[in-house]
Scaffold this active site. Structure first.
Site, PDB file in Angstrom:
ATOM      1  N   LYS A   9       0.837  -1.199   0.000  1.00 40.91           N
ATOM      2  CA  LYS A   9       0.000   0.000   0.000  1.00 40.91           C
ATOM      3  C   LYS A   9       0.879   1.260   0.000  1.00 40.91           C
ATOM      4  O   LYS A   9       2.105   1.172   0.202  1.00 40.91           O
ATOM      5  CB  LYS A   9      -0.925  -0.058   1.228  1.00 40.91           C
ATOM      6  CG  LYS A   9      -1.926  -1.220   1.146  1.00 40.91           C
ATOM      7  CD  LYS A   9      -2.752  -1.368   2.413  1.00 40.91           C
ATOM      8  CE  LYS A   9      -3.714  -2.541   2.293  1.00 40.91           C
ATOM      9  NZ  LYS A   9      -4.508  -2.757   3.541  1.00 40.91           N
ATOM     10  N   TYR A  49     -12.224  -2.931  -3.052  1.00 41.81           N
ATOM     11  CA  TYR A  49     -12.780  -2.985  -1.687  1.00 41.81           C
ATOM     12  C   TYR A  49     -14.309  -2.962  -1.684  1.00 41.81           C
ATOM     13  O   TYR A  49     -14.909  -2.483  -0.714  1.00 41.81           O
ATOM     14  CB  TYR A  49     -12.205  -1.839  -0.850  1.00 41.81           C
ATOM     15  CG  TYR A  49     -10.796  -2.096  -0.334  1.00 41.81           C
ATOM     16  CD1 TYR A  49     -10.513  -3.201   0.479  1.00 41.81           C
ATOM     17  CD2 TYR A  49      -9.747  -1.239  -0.646  1.00 41.81           C
ATOM     18  CE1 TYR A  49      -9.229  -3.442   0.953  1.00 41.81           C
ATOM     19  CE2 TYR A  49      -8.457  -1.479  -0.167  1.00 41.81           C
ATOM     20  CZ  TYR A  49      -8.210  -2.579   0.633  1.00 41.81           C
ATOM     21  OH  TYR A  49      -6.938  -2.817   1.111  1.00 41.81           O
ATOM     22  N   PHE A  57     -15.434   3.264   7.593  1.00 38.37           N
ATOM     23  CA  PHE A  57     -14.043   3.549   7.229  1.00 38.37           C
ATOM     24  C   PHE A  57     -13.824   3.599   5.716  1.00 38.37           C
ATOM     25  O   PHE A  57     -12.701   3.831   5.254  1.00 38.37           O
ATOM     26  CB  PHE A  57     -13.089   2.522   7.866  1.00 38.37           C
ATOM     27  CG  PHE A  57     -13.388   1.084   7.495  1.00 38.37           C
ATOM     28  CD1 PHE A  57     -12.898   0.520   6.323  1.00 38.37           C
ATOM     29  CD2 PHE A  57     -14.165   0.281   8.334  1.00 38.37           C
ATOM     30  CE1 PHE A  57     -13.167  -0.791   5.978  1.00 38.37           C
ATOM     31  CE2 PHE A  57     -14.441  -1.047   7.997  1.00 38.37           C
ATOM     32  CZ  PHE A  57     -13.944  -1.581   6.824  1.00 38.37           C
ATOM     33  N   THR A  91      -5.265  -7.795  10.666  1.00 35.24           N
ATOM     34  CA  THR A  91      -5.637  -6.510  10.063  1.00 35.24           C
ATOM     35  C   THR A  91      -5.159  -5.327  10.905  1.00 35.24           C
ATOM     36  O   THR A  91      -4.638  -4.347  10.367  1.00 35.24           O
ATOM     37  CB  THR A  91      -7.173  -6.435   9.901  1.00 35.24           C
ATOM     38  OG1 THR A  91      -7.590  -7.537   9.105  1.00 35.24           O
ATOM     39  CG2 THR A  91      -7.598  -5.142   9.239  1.00 35.24           C
ATOM     40  N   ARG A 102       2.916  -6.964   9.179  1.00 33.14           N
ATOM     41  CA  ARG A 102       2.251  -5.869   9.905  1.00 33.14           C
ATOM     42  C   ARG A 102       2.737  -5.795  11.352  1.00 33.14           C
ATOM     43  O   ARG A 102       2.911  -4.706  11.898  1.00 33.14           O
ATOM     44  CB  ARG A 102       0.735  -6.057   9.856  1.00 33.14           C
ATOM     45  CG  ARG A 102       0.140  -5.786   8.470  1.00 33.14           C
ATOM     46  CD  ARG A 102      -1.329  -6.182   8.430  1.00 33.14           C
ATOM     47  NE  ARG A 102      -1.973  -5.885   7.153  1.00 33.14           N
ATOM     48  CZ  ARG A 102      -3.106  -6.447   6.760  1.00 33.14           C
ATOM     49  NH1 ARG A 102      -3.723  -7.336   7.523  1.00 33.14           N
ATOM     50  NH2 ARG A 102      -3.640  -6.122   5.590  1.00 33.14           N
ATOM     51  N   ASN A 112      -2.060  -0.173   7.115  1.00 39.00           N
ATOM     52  CA  ASN A 112      -1.502  -1.471   7.520  1.00 39.00           C
ATOM     53  C   ASN A 112      -0.596  -2.115   6.464  1.00 39.00           C
ATOM     54  O   ASN A 112      -0.410  -3.314   6.423  1.00 39.00           O
ATOM     55  CB  ASN A 112      -2.600  -2.399   8.029  1.00 39.00           C
ATOM     56  CG  ASN A 112      -3.589  -2.784   6.949  1.00 39.00           C
ATOM     57  OD1 ASN A 112      -3.394  -2.461   5.776  1.00 39.00           O
ATOM     58  ND2 ASN A 112      -4.638  -3.486   7.333  1.00 39.00           N
ATOM     59  N   HIS A 115      -1.642  -5.572   1.429  1.00 45.71           N
ATOM     60  CA  HIS A 115      -2.883  -6.325   1.220  1.00 45.71           C
ATOM     61  C   HIS A 115      -2.562  -7.724   0.722  1.00 45.71           C
ATOM     62  O   HIS A 115      -1.653  -7.913  -0.085  1.00 45.71           O
ATOM     63  CB  HIS A 115      -3.767  -5.634   0.166  1.00 45.71           C
ATOM     64  CG  HIS A 115      -4.851  -6.531  -0.340  1.00 45.71           C
ATOM     65  ND1 HIS A 115      -6.025  -6.731   0.345  1.00 45.71           N
ATOM     66  CD2 HIS A 115      -4.916  -7.341  -1.420  1.00 45.71           C
ATOM     67  CE1 HIS A 115      -6.767  -7.610  -0.311  1.00 45.71           C
ATOM     68  NE2 HIS A 115      -6.120  -7.997  -1.390  1.00 45.71           N
ATOM     69  N   GLU A 126      -9.354 -10.719  -7.642  1.00 53.80           N
ATOM     70  CA  GLU A 126      -8.445  -9.578  -7.517  1.00 53.80           C
ATOM     71  C   GLU A 126      -7.350  -9.617  -8.582  1.00 53.80           C
ATOM     72  O   GLU A 126      -6.978  -8.589  -9.138  1.00 53.80           O
ATOM     73  CB  GLU A 126      -7.853  -9.542  -6.106  1.00 53.80           C
ATOM     74  CG  GLU A 126      -8.920  -9.202  -5.056  1.00 53.80           C
ATOM     75  CD  GLU A 126      -8.452  -9.310  -3.621  1.00 53.80           C
ATOM     76  OE1 GLU A 126      -7.325  -9.817  -3.384  1.00 53.80           O
ATOM     77  OE2 GLU A 126      -9.204  -8.887  -2.723  1.00 53.80           O
TER      78      GLU A 126
HETATM   79  P1  ABT Z   1      -6.754  -5.864   3.283  1.00 50.25           P
HETATM   80  O1  ABT Z   1      -5.651  -6.817   2.988  1.00 50.25           O
HETATM   81  O2  ABT Z   1      -6.398  -4.439   2.993  1.00 50.25           O
HETATM   82  O3  ABT Z   1      -8.048  -6.287   2.629  1.00 50.25           O
HETATM   83  O4  ABT Z   1      -6.943  -5.937   4.863  1.00 50.25           O
HETATM   84  P2  ABT Z   1      -7.563  -7.160   5.670  1.00 50.25           P
HETATM   85  O5  ABT Z   1      -8.128  -8.174   4.747  1.00 50.25           O
HETATM   86  O6  ABT Z   1      -6.585  -7.608   6.682  1.00 50.25           O
HETATM   87  O7  ABT Z   1      -8.752  -6.441   6.465  1.00 50.25           O
HETATM   88  P3  ABT Z   1     -10.070  -5.858   5.872  1.00 50.25           P
HETATM   89  B1  ABT Z   1     -11.263  -6.074   6.906  1.00 50.25           B
HETATM   90  O8  ABT Z   1     -10.369  -6.408   4.532  1.00 50.25           O
HETATM   91  O9  ABT Z   1      -9.776  -4.326   5.797  1.00 50.25           O
HETATM   92  C1  ABT Z   1      -9.742  -3.615   4.576  1.00 50.25           C
HETATM   93  C2  ABT Z   1      -9.096  -2.271   4.811  1.00 50.25           C
HETATM   94  O10 ABT Z   1      -9.904  -1.481   5.648  1.00 50.25           O
HETATM   95  C3  ABT Z   1      -9.172  -1.022   6.765  1.00 50.25           C
HETATM   96  N1  ABT Z   1     -10.042  -1.077   7.929  1.00 50.25           N
HETATM   97  C4  ABT Z   1     -10.704  -2.212   8.228  1.00 50.25           C
HETATM   98  C5  ABT Z   1     -10.171   0.062   8.719  1.00 50.25           C
HETATM   99  O11 ABT Z   1      -9.555   1.099   8.435  1.00 50.25           O
HETATM  100  N2  ABT Z   1     -10.977  -0.003   9.812  1.00 50.25           N
HETATM  101  C6  ABT Z   1     -11.665  -1.139  10.155  1.00 50.25           C
HETATM  102  O12 ABT Z   1     -12.396  -1.137  11.162  1.00 50.25           O
HETATM  103  C7  ABT Z   1     -11.520  -2.300   9.319  1.00 50.25           C
HETATM  104  C8  ABT Z   1     -12.263  -3.586   9.642  1.00 50.25           C
HETATM  105  C9  ABT Z   1      -7.994  -1.943   6.877  1.00 50.25           C
HETATM  106  C10 ABT Z   1      -7.728  -2.348   5.479  1.00 50.25           C
HETATM  107  N3  ABT Z   1      -6.836  -1.410   4.774  1.00 50.25           N
HETATM  108  N4  ABT Z   1      -6.061  -0.633   5.065  1.00 50.25           N
HETATM  109  N5  ABT Z   1      -5.242   0.133   4.943  1.00 50.25           N
HETATM  110 MG    MG Z   2      -9.401  -7.782   3.122  1.00 55.76          MG
END
Ligand code: ABT
Ligand code: MG
Length: 148
Positions: A9, A49, A57, A91, A102, A112, A115, A126
């Site tokens: 990212k 997404y 968010f 996450t 991470r 974070n 991805h 994807e």
């Molecule tokens: P990705 O690999 O980015 O999809 O992350 P992951 O699968 O571990 O977690 P998910 B739930 O898919 O999160 C997508 C992006 O949204 C952010 N996020 C997520 C928040 O900011 N707040 C939240 O409460 C949650 C659940 C984290 C992930 N991306 N970033 N940056």
């Molecule tokens: Mg995800």
């Protein structure tokens, strides 16, 4: 052969962690079959997404993911989808185990770093969203043939 979609990212690129992340996947033994540095359009971000549309968010996530270049990759290997998720960690980087990407390099759930596809079907979706088929290269080591 199983494939997964991995993206470094904007925070990972800006913090000069591209080499570190690629090294971890190489050293683990997975095979790189696609790689590009690219800017992400709002359209691509929304489609990637899609499942998070409507969540609180989502807008912040769109701003973040389109804020700077991303390194998009496809990695291949047995069990690569689940293994990559394990290597990436939880996450929320604060609860991600040390030793995960991470866990070692990030502190914020909204930043974070990386991805990874969360299931084989997601990976297939994807990969075709981010890459053209002709930009993915299936290859095998040529077993030192350059020495003989
Ligand atoms: P990705 O690999 O980015 O999809 O992350 P992951 O699968 O571990 O977690 P998910 B739930 O898919 O999160 C997508 C992006 O949204 C952010 N996020 C997520 C928040 O900011 N707040 C939240 O409460 C949650 C659940 C984290 C992930 N991306 N970033 N940056
Ligand atoms: Mg995800």
């Amino acid at each position: 052969m199983e494939r997964t979609f991995i993206a470094i990212k904007p925070d990972g690129v800006q913090r000069r962690l591209v080499g570190e992340v690629i090294s971890r996947f190489e050293e683990k033994g997975f095979t790189l079959v696609g790689l590009k540095l690219m800017s992400v359009s709002r359209e691509l971000a929304e489609s990637h997404y899609e499942v998070h549309k409507g969540k609180p968010f989502f807008d912040g996530l769109m701003k973040f993911i389109t804020s700077g270049p991303v390194v998009a990759m496809v990695w291949e290997g047995d069990g690569v989808v689940a293994a990559a998720r394990k290597m990436i960690g939880a996450t929320n980087p604060l609860t991600a185990e040390p030793g995960t990407i991470r866990g070692d390099y990030a502190v914020s759930v909204g930043r974070n770093l990386i991805h990874g596809s969360d299931a084989i079907e997601t990976a297939n979706r994807e990969i075709s969203l981010w890459f053209k088929e002709e930009d993915l290269i299936a290859w095998e080591p040529s077993i030192m043939s350059w020495l003989v």
